[in-house]
Design a protein around this motif. Structure first.
Motif, PDB file in Angstrom:
ATOM      1  N   THR A 282       0.844  -1.207   0.000  1.00  0.00           N
ATOM      2  CA  THR A 282       0.000   0.000   0.000  1.00  0.00           C
ATOM      3  C   THR A 282       0.879   1.258   0.000  1.00  0.00           C
ATOM      4  O   THR A 282       0.612   2.227  -0.733  1.00  0.00           O
ATOM      5  CB  THR A 282      -0.919  -0.019   1.240  1.00  0.00           C
TER       6      THR A 282
ATOM      7  N   GLY B  48       3.579   4.020  11.457  1.00  0.00           N
ATOM      8  CA  GLY B  48       2.789   2.804  11.290  1.00  0.00           C
ATOM      9  C   GLY B  48       3.287   1.958  10.133  1.00  0.00           C
ATOM     10  O   GLY B  48       4.282   2.281   9.460  1.00  0.00           O
ATOM     11  N   ALA B  49       2.563   0.875   9.892  1.00  0.00           N
ATOM     12  CA  ALA B  49       2.989  -0.088   8.877  1.00  0.00           C
ATOM     13  C   ALA B  49       3.089   0.570   7.506  1.00  0.00           C
ATOM     14  O   ALA B  49       4.055   0.352   6.762  1.00  0.00           O
ATOM     15  CB  ALA B  49       1.985  -1.236   8.852  1.00  0.00           C
ATOM     16  N   VAL B  50       2.118   1.403   7.157  1.00  0.00           N
ATOM     17  CA  VAL B  50       2.125   2.054   5.848  1.00  0.00           C
ATOM     18  C   VAL B  50       3.042   3.282   5.881  1.00  0.00           C
ATOM     19  O   VAL B  50       3.968   3.416   5.068  1.00  0.00           O
ATOM     20  CB  VAL B  50       0.686   2.463   5.435  1.00  0.00           C
TER      21      VAL B  50
ATOM     22  N   GLY C 154       1.683  10.135  16.763  1.00  0.00           N
ATOM     23  CA  GLY C 154       1.104  10.367  18.081  1.00  0.00           C
ATOM     24  C   GLY C 154       2.110  10.121  19.193  1.00  0.00           C
ATOM     25  O   GLY C 154       2.416   8.977  19.504  1.00  0.00           O
TER      26      GLY C 154
ATOM     27  N   LYS D  36       7.093   8.078  19.386  1.00  0.00           N
ATOM     28  CA  LYS D  36       6.922   7.775  17.957  1.00  0.00           C
ATOM     29  C   LYS D  36       7.638   8.825  17.099  1.00  0.00           C
ATOM     30  O   LYS D  36       8.269   8.492  16.096  1.00  0.00           O
ATOM     31  CB  LYS D  36       5.438   7.707  17.594  1.00  0.00           C
TER      32      LYS D  36
ATOM     33  N   HIS E 269       0.789  15.005  16.750  1.00  0.00           N
ATOM     34  CA  HIS E 269      -0.590  15.544  16.646  1.00  0.00           C
ATOM     35  C   HIS E 269      -1.334  15.442  17.957  1.00  0.00           C
ATOM     36  O   HIS E 269      -2.259  16.191  18.218  1.00  0.00           O
ATOM     37  CB  HIS E 269      -1.372  14.840  15.527  1.00  0.00           C
ATOM     38  N   ARG E 270      -0.922  14.511  18.821  1.00  0.00           N
ATOM     39  CA  ARG E 270      -1.686  14.331  20.059  1.00  0.00           C
ATOM     40  C   ARG E 270      -1.413  15.456  21.064  1.00  0.00           C
ATOM     41  O   ARG E 270      -2.305  15.854  21.802  1.00  0.00           O
ATOM     42  CB  ARG E 270      -1.382  12.970  20.675  1.00  0.00           C
TER      43      ARG E 270
ATOM     44  N   ASN F 203      -3.398   9.183   5.699  1.00  0.00           N
ATOM     45  CA  ASN F 203      -3.701   7.949   6.418  1.00  0.00           C
ATOM     46  C   ASN F 203      -4.733   8.154   7.512  1.00  0.00           C
ATOM     47  O   ASN F 203      -5.261   7.179   8.041  1.00  0.00           O
ATOM     48  CB  ASN F 203      -2.429   7.409   7.101  1.00  0.00           C
TER      49      ASN F 203
ATOM     50  N   CYS G 208      -5.308   7.280   1.192  1.00  0.00           N
ATOM     51  CA  CYS G 208      -5.101   5.880   1.558  1.00  0.00           C
ATOM     52  C   CYS G 208      -6.071   5.447   2.642  1.00  0.00           C
ATOM     53  O   CYS G 208      -6.653   4.368   2.586  1.00  0.00           O
ATOM     54  CB  CYS G 208      -3.651   5.721   2.009  1.00  0.00           C
ATOM     55  N   GLY G 209      -6.241   6.281   3.677  1.00  0.00           N
ATOM     56  CA  GLY G 209      -7.121   5.904   4.784  1.00  0.00           C
ATOM     57  C   GLY G 209      -7.450   7.102   5.644  1.00  0.00           C
ATOM     58  O   GLY G 209      -6.873   8.185   5.482  1.00  0.00           O
TER      59      GLY G 209
ATOM     60  N   SER H 156      -8.816   8.240  11.766  1.00  0.00           N
ATOM     61  CA  SER H 156      -9.429   9.009  12.858  1.00  0.00           C
ATOM     62  C   SER H 156     -10.956   8.966  12.786  1.00  0.00           C
ATOM     63  O   SER H 156     -11.628   9.292  13.759  1.00  0.00           O
ATOM     64  CB  SER H 156      -8.951  10.461  12.823  1.00  0.00           C
TER      65      SER H 156
ATOM     66  N   TYR I  74     -12.700   6.099  11.719  1.00  0.00           N
ATOM     67  CA  TYR I  74     -13.237   4.739  11.613  1.00  0.00           C
ATOM     68  C   TYR I  74     -14.168   4.369  12.762  1.00  0.00           C
ATOM     69  O   TYR I  74     -15.057   3.532  12.591  1.00  0.00           O
ATOM     70  CB  TYR I  74     -12.109   3.703  11.523  1.00  0.00           C
TER      71      TYR I  74
ATOM     72  N   PHE J 159      -7.487   5.296  -3.373  1.00  0.00           N
ATOM     73  CA  PHE J 159      -7.100   3.992  -3.943  1.00  0.00           C
ATOM     74  C   PHE J 159      -7.323   2.882  -2.928  1.00  0.00           C
ATOM     75  O   PHE J 159      -7.272   3.112  -1.715  1.00  0.00           O
ATOM     76  CB  PHE J 159      -5.639   4.010  -4.426  1.00  0.00           C
TER      77      PHE J 159
ATOM     78  N   ILE K 160      -5.901  -1.002  -2.293  1.00  0.00           N
ATOM     79  CA  ILE K 160      -4.707  -1.728  -2.741  1.00  0.00           C
ATOM     80  C   ILE K 160      -5.043  -2.991  -3.537  1.00  0.00           C
ATOM     81  O   ILE K 160      -4.267  -3.416  -4.405  1.00  0.00           O
ATOM     82  CB  ILE K 160      -3.781  -2.033  -1.538  1.00  0.00           C
TER      83      ILE K 160
ATOM     84  N   ASN L 217      -0.767   1.066  19.375  1.00  0.00           N
ATOM     85  CA  ASN L 217       0.263   0.190  18.781  1.00  0.00           C
ATOM     86  C   ASN L 217       1.439   1.053  18.338  1.00  0.00           C
ATOM     87  O   ASN L 217       1.282   2.235  18.032  1.00  0.00           O
ATOM     88  CB  ASN L 217      -0.303  -0.562  17.569  1.00  0.00           C
TER      89      ASN L 217
END
Ligand code: NDP
Length: 348
Positions: free
Chosen positions: A129, A153-155, A175, A179, A195-196, A222, A244-245, A248, A250, A283, A285, A333
């Protein structure tokens, strides 16, 4: 065998009671089938969408059915000549300790190329992705500036590293201090904003703007929410947004029914996109898997040479998957979220 099923559709943030751990008799493979022992389960933000009913790009998980998920497993029985006992494989086997498969779409893995867990992380769906989102939709040019949401993160972590290799200025948003430090010191971002700890979008926008003296050419989206509001005013004419996503949002459930509420910010956003001729490319993936072999050819050597680094957050035990997933949606995570479902014999 054990499986985690969807017990109830969550309202807002999922609760442990929205999931149920079930024990079932071990399935017996029929002709042409494999029995697979799950080794690693991937937890991903998209799974939150599968818990809701309603129109989306993929069907919802039905109540009482196992949660969907990408997995690495080991073939423990094979009635299929294409697979042998002991083969390691990857596919969407779901939140299960064991699964039956006919082998269709199942990818064989080679633990000598990279650790097996990477097949659902940096060398799997999330990494792919990042690669497609950056190259196909971000269209990066050397010397440009990219801002990446959920940067550790992963992406996001791979987007940042690939963009850096290509000669972009890379600015992350993540966050918390830990990180952000990781983004700077390990992933090689030029800057990372928390951002936090930043009160609102205006304050975050000032901080990001200070790190982007030439404006923002690419915003890798994201998260949506505060980060989107902060970055949008900074995007240059002819900028690009790989969409991509929007993690915040979901847990926020269905959008308000009233169009007036639903689109209250819409005219301002739409105008900004128009006057700056910004190219927004949503998009998914799964539309791009014809390019997966090229992705592996390009990125696996970078991992082997240590030019791309990745971080994993490992939860042990299938029964802990619901709690780990709830924490992922809260941003607790740190790195690719995996569940160790059973022993990985190739890992020391
Ligand atoms: P991550 O491993 O980055 O985990 C999610 C991260 O999102 C959290 O660690 C947290 O990071 C951040 N986050 C959580 N809540 C919020 C919030 N309210 N505001 C801002 N950030 C938040 O996930 P992935 O890298 O796997 O996924 C990143 C994005 O990519 C997601 O939106 C996902 O849906 C999307 N995606 C899209 C695909 C596609 O086909 N379009 C495929 C795969 C992923 P932090 O603490 O830094 O805020």
């Amino acid at each position: 065998m054990q499986q985690v099923v969807l017990a109830a559709r969550p309202i807002g943030e999922p609760k442990l009671s929205d999931f149920r751990l079930e024990s079932r008799p071990m399935p017996t493979p029929g002709p042409g089938q494999l029995l697979i022992r799950t080794v690693w389960l991937s937890l991903d933000p998209y799974m939150r969408g599968r818990m809701d009913e309603g129109k989306s790009y993929a069907a919802a998980v039905a109540i009482g059915m196992p949660m969907e998920g990408g997995c690495v497993g080991e073939v423990i029985t094979s009635n299929n000549p294409l697979f042998a006992v002991g083969d390691f494989v990857e596919n969407r086997f779901g939140w299960r300790s064991h699964t039956l498969s006919d082998g269709k779409g199942v990818r064989k893995l080679d633990a000598d190329i990279a650790p097996l867990s990477t097949a659902i992380g940096v060398l799997g769906m999330p990494g792919f992705t990042a690669y497609i989102g950056l190259h196909t939709h971000g269209m990066p040019q050397k010397g440009e500036t990219i801002v990446v949401g959920a940067a550790t993160g992963a992406v996001g972590s791979l987007v940042g590293q690939l963009a850096k290799i290509q000669g972009l200025r890379t600015v992350g948003v993540a966050g918390g201090k830990e990180k952000c430090d990781y983004a700077l010191k390990v992933l090689g971002f030029d800057a990372c904003l928390d951002h936090r700890s930043t009160a609102d979008a205006a304050a975050l926008s000032s901080k990001i703007g200070a790190e982007c003296p030439n404006g923002v050419d690419i915003y890798f989206e994201n998260t949506g929410g505060k980060t989107f509001d902060a970055v949008l005013p900074l995007i240059n004419v002819h900028g690009r947004i790989p969409l991509c996503g929007m993690i915040s949002l979901y847990n926020s459930g269905a959008p308000p029914a009233e169009p007036a509420d639903r689109f209250s910010n819409f005219p301002k956003v739409w105008r900004t996109l128009l006057v700056n001729r910004i190219n927004v490319r949503g998009f998914i993936i799964t539309d791009h898997y014809d390019q997966f072999p090229k992705f592996i050819d390009d990125v696996a050597p970078l991992i082997q040479k240590g030019k791309i680094l990745y971080k994993e957050s490992i939860t042990i035990g299938l029964e802990k998957a619901p709690q780990a997933f709830i924490q992922l949606l809260r941003g607790e995570n740190f790195g690719k979220q995996l569940v160790s479902v059973s022993e990985d014999p190739t890992r020391y």
